[in-house]
Design an enzyme around this catalytic site. Structure first.
Site, PDB file in Angstrom:
ATOM      1  N   GLY A   1     -29.560  13.812   0.801  1.00 26.96           N
ATOM      2  CA  GLY A   1     -29.935  14.167  -0.560  1.00 26.96           C
ATOM      3  C   GLY A   1     -31.286  13.578  -0.915  1.00 26.96           C
ATOM      4  O   GLY A   1     -32.140  13.392  -0.046  1.00 26.96           O
TER       5      GLY A   1
ATOM      6  N   ASP B   1     -27.011  -2.856   6.554  1.00 25.57           N
ATOM      7  CA  ASP B   1     -28.193  -2.014   6.815  1.00 25.57           C
ATOM      8  C   ASP B   1     -29.452  -2.598   6.193  1.00 25.57           C
ATOM      9  O   ASP B   1     -30.194  -1.916   5.486  1.00 25.57           O
ATOM     10  CB  ASP B   1     -27.948  -0.593   6.299  1.00 25.57           C
ATOM     11  CG  ASP B   1     -28.876   0.443   6.953  1.00 25.57           C
ATOM     12  OD1 ASP B   1     -29.476   0.126   8.012  1.00 25.57           O
ATOM     13  OD2 ASP B   1     -28.994   1.553   6.410  1.00 25.57           O
TER      14      ASP B   1
ATOM     15  N   GLY C   1     -37.903   9.908  -3.292  1.00 25.82           N
ATOM     16  CA  GLY C   1     -37.691   9.900  -1.845  1.00 25.82           C
ATOM     17  C   GLY C   1     -36.579  10.868  -1.504  1.00 25.82           C
ATOM     18  O   GLY C   1     -35.836  11.333  -2.368  1.00 25.82           O
TER      19      GLY C   1
END
Length: 259
Positions: free
Chosen positions: A29, A139, A24
């Site tokens: 990055g 998150d 991914g």
């Protein structure tokens, strides 16, 4: 525009990690599958940020925090960290266990509503472990949950795992007014800048489950102010109003998370 350093299969990171494939990528990055040639070619995941010259200090600090926290947590429902370093071309990298399974975001439409009990149970176990140690994830969302074994057996054999703790903080230590996380999954108090606590993560998991089961994101906006306005005008819809065939027990679980 920030320069990116992209790695290719067979590239060697820090003289040790041989890149296999991309798992991914994002703005900061990319994540790769790699073999650790110093450890009998064990397969790992390696998160590689941009070059040292271009890397934002907050991103570097986030990666260092993630390693420090993951290395101490050690729980089956949390991704394990194995190492951190700086490669030859200045890339900061984090080495983690390679979870053999997709993100919840990638498979949410293929999972039966009743099978989300297994997802909820595992992630709540992982969150409880984080919270007992005084931390808040900040998150929780479908892209930050990995589902190990989801293609290999019944849901009872899956192992959902929390990932990406780069914006985690000790409870009460995040500056008041600072909002970390992904807007559609933020709790009402976070949207107005109040301090996060474990209930903020539980809300985010409830919103994650509601979205994954129903296919509807009740707060489908990117603006903190717009999201706060939506939630100030009423409660989040009940699961039965979005998907009538969902189990009543699951509706109760999600409803309590979003209370």
């Amino acid at each position: 525009m920030r320069a990116k350093i992209e790695l290719s299969p067979c590239d060697l990171v820090d003289g040790r990690y041989r890149i296999l494939r991309v798992l991914g990528s994002g703005g900061a990055g990319a994540v790769y599958a790699a073999t650790d040639e110093s450890d009998g070619a064990a397969t790992v995941a390696i998160k590689v940020l941009g070059s040292g010259d271009d890397l934002d200090e907050e991103q570097r600090s986030g990666l260092e925090l993630e390693f420090s926290l993951l290395a101490r947590l050690g729980h089956p429902n949390i991704v394990s960290a194995l190492g951190i370093g700086v490669a030859e071309r200045g890339q900061t990298y984090l080495v983690e266990e390679l979870v053999e399974g997709p993100t919840l975001e990638a498979v949410r439409q293929t999972i039966e509503p009743a099978d989300y009990f297994w997802i909820a149970h595992g992630i709540l176990e992982g969150l409880a472990h984080v919270h007992r140690r005084g931390w808040v994830h900040h998150d929780i969302k479908p892209a930050n949950i990995l589902v190990a074994g989801s293609g290999d057996g019944p849901p009872s054999t899956w192992t959902p795992k929390l990932a990406d703790l780069g914006v985690a903080s000790l409870r009460g230590s995040d500056p008041e007014g600072r909002v970390s996380g992904t807007v559609p999954f933020l709790s009402p108090e976070r949207l107005v800048g109040q301090l996060a606590d474990p209930r903020s993560d539980v809300w985010a998991l409830g919103m994650t489950l509601l979205y994954c089961v129903s296919g509807t994101l009740p707060v489908d906006v990117d603006s903190v102010r717009a999201a706060a306005r939506i939630l100030s005008h009423g409660r989040v819809p009940a699961l039965r109003d979005l998907r009538s065939d969902a189990p009543a027990e699951l509706e109760v679980v999600i409803g309590r998370m979003l209370a």
